[in-house]
Design a protein around this motif. Sequence first.
Motif, short mmCIF file in Angstrom:
data_model
loop_
_atom_site.label_atom_id
_atom_site.label_comp_id
_atom_site.label_asym_id
_atom_site.label_seq_id
_atom_site.Cartn_x
_atom_site.Cartn_y
_atom_site.Cartn_z
N ILE A 152 -86.59 -35.68 17.35
CA ILE A 152 -87.13 -34.80 18.39
C ILE A 152 -87.96 -35.63 19.36
N GLU A 153 -87.77 -35.40 20.66
CA GLU A 153 -88.55 -36.08 21.69
C GLU A 153 -89.25 -35.03 22.54
N ILE A 154 -90.56 -35.22 22.71
CA ILE A 154 -91.38 -34.30 23.49
C ILE A 154 -92.02 -35.08 24.63
N GLU A 155 -91.97 -34.54 25.84
CA GLU A 155 -92.63 -35.15 26.99
C GLU A 155 -93.70 -34.20 27.49
N LEU A 156 -94.96 -34.68 27.50
CA LEU A 156 -96.07 -33.87 27.99
C LEU A 156 -96.67 -34.50 29.22
N PRO A 157 -96.60 -33.83 30.37
CA PRO A 157 -97.20 -34.39 31.58
C PRO A 157 -98.73 -34.33 31.50
N ASP A 192 -81.76 -31.66 29.19
CA ASP A 192 -81.79 -30.26 28.75
C ASP A 192 -82.35 -30.13 27.34
N GLN A 193 -81.97 -31.06 26.45
CA GLN A 193 -82.46 -31.01 25.07
C GLN A 193 -83.96 -31.26 25.03
N VAL A 194 -84.44 -32.27 25.77
CA VAL A 194 -85.87 -32.57 25.81
C VAL A 194 -86.63 -31.39 26.41
N ALA A 195 -86.11 -30.77 27.46
CA ALA A 195 -86.75 -29.60 28.07
C ALA A 195 -86.86 -28.45 27.06
N TRP A 247 -86.98 -28.75 23.73
CA TRP A 247 -88.01 -29.12 22.76
C TRP A 247 -89.40 -28.96 23.36
N ASN A 248 -89.57 -29.34 24.63
CA ASN A 248 -90.87 -29.20 25.30
C ASN A 248 -91.31 -27.74 25.28
N LEU A 249 -90.42 -26.83 25.63
CA LEU A 249 -90.75 -25.40 25.64
C LEU A 249 -91.08 -24.89 24.23
N LYS A 250 -90.32 -25.35 23.27
CA LYS A 250 -90.48 -24.86 21.91
C LYS A 250 -91.72 -25.40 21.20
#
Length: 136
Positions: A124-129, A31-34, A36-39
């Motif tokens: 902060i961790e960001i995942e970009l597909p 949830d936290q990574v999601a 951060w991804n949105l933000k």
Amino acid sequence: MVLGKSIMRCLFLLYLFRFGSSAASCIQTDDQVAAWNLKYNHLFNISVQQNNNSFFITVYLPEKIKEEMFNFVWVVVGEQDDPLFALPTTVVKEEGKTKAWFIAKPINGEKYAFIFSYGKGCGIEIELPVDFKEKT
């Protein structure tokens, strides 16, 4: 003298274990990574160029997010929790922009993603597909 070396080795191993265990105790929730991804995903720009059956994937990234400095980036193939493989990639500065890249021939059905880390410890961790459709 031998006893002194043994004690020093034990203290050194305890020192390493102390820092290794504190780093391993930091877990980011999905949830936290999601969130951060949105933000923060708008701060990244992925370029995909096809060359025959392979793709050249480049991502331009910010040097920091919310005062947290860039730490590292990995390319992950498969699920992040159970990857087929994961590799760190080099980050370079070119023409004033910071970028990371890799070349791949997509494996049917496997997900590809960049995983970015910003800050120390539990940063902060960001995942970009990566979408293997050509775009620049």
